[in-house]
Design a protein around this motif. Sequence first.
Motif, PDB file in Angstrom:
ATOM      1  N   UNK A  66       0.872  -1.169   0.000  1.00 18.80           N
ATOM      2  CA  UNK A  66       0.000   0.000   0.000  1.00 18.80           C
ATOM      3  C   UNK A  66       0.913   1.225   0.000  1.00 18.80           C
ATOM      4  N   UNK A  67       0.847   2.060  -1.029  1.00 19.35           N
ATOM      5  CA  UNK A  67       1.727   3.237  -1.072  1.00 19.35           C
ATOM      6  C   UNK A  67       1.492   4.159   0.131  1.00 19.35           C
ATOM      7  N   UNK A  68       2.563   4.718   0.644  1.00 16.56           N
ATOM      8  CA  UNK A  68       2.483   5.686   1.736  1.00 16.56           C
ATOM      9  C   UNK A  68       2.365   7.079   1.140  1.00 16.56           C
ATOM     10  N   UNK A  69       1.383   7.841   1.586  1.00 20.31           N
ATOM     11  CA  UNK A  69       1.195   9.218   1.148  1.00 20.31           C
ATOM     12  C   UNK A  69       1.543  10.137   2.325  1.00 20.31           C
ATOM     13  N   UNK A  70       1.570  11.445   2.134  1.00 22.61           N
ATOM     14  CA  UNK A  70       1.813  12.356   3.258  1.00 22.61           C
ATOM     15  C   UNK A  70       0.753  12.248   4.365  1.00 22.61           C
ATOM     16  N   UNK A  71      -0.429  11.730   4.046  1.00 16.28           N
ATOM     17  CA  UNK A  71      -1.503  11.587   5.042  1.00 16.28           C
ATOM     18  C   UNK A  71      -1.559  10.188   5.654  1.00 16.28           C
TER      19      UNK A  71
END
Length: 193
Positions: A66-71
Amino acid sequence: TPLYSSAASDVYKRQDQVVLTTGISHGLELVLRALCHPGDLVCVENPAYYNLFGLLQLSGLRMREIPRTPEGPDLDVLEGLLKKGEVPRLCFLQPLLHNPTGNSMGPAAAHRLLLLAEQYDFLVVEDDAYADLAEDADLRLAALDGLRRVVHLSGFTKTLSANLRVGYVAASPVITDAVARAKLLTSISSSAS
């Protein structure tokens, strides 16, 4: 007595909700041994703690990144997998002071994640390695969830000493019982020093 002065400590009401480990990596291994079987599907943030990927492969688990985003983790990607029937046994996350990005998950994302875990019946493993570096009021999934679907891992390596391998797994008594049995079979007990 709380294990540390954070919001998560409010949920540790009973002794049978905590298992001491020789660090968070040991806690991760025990959780995998206790809750997963080879071939089980798990989700993991990417990027994430480098050792986690190897540990999951060594355990014979199927991974979905699961890609990590800033949120926080990209919950649209996670929900897309869930809707396709790819429901993980466990979802490994570092919601607070994420390594290596340094960002933290916000309340709306945390709430949505816990709703997805409830709806699709999977557990969230919260790696809180930097607990002592965070503010007491910072968001902990374990505190929001009351340890129903969250398995909380933390320790004291980052603030006391890298050589002091002391950590813990906090979860529902059913899960900590399974983790304690895995610990007994693999390492008998924790160090007394």
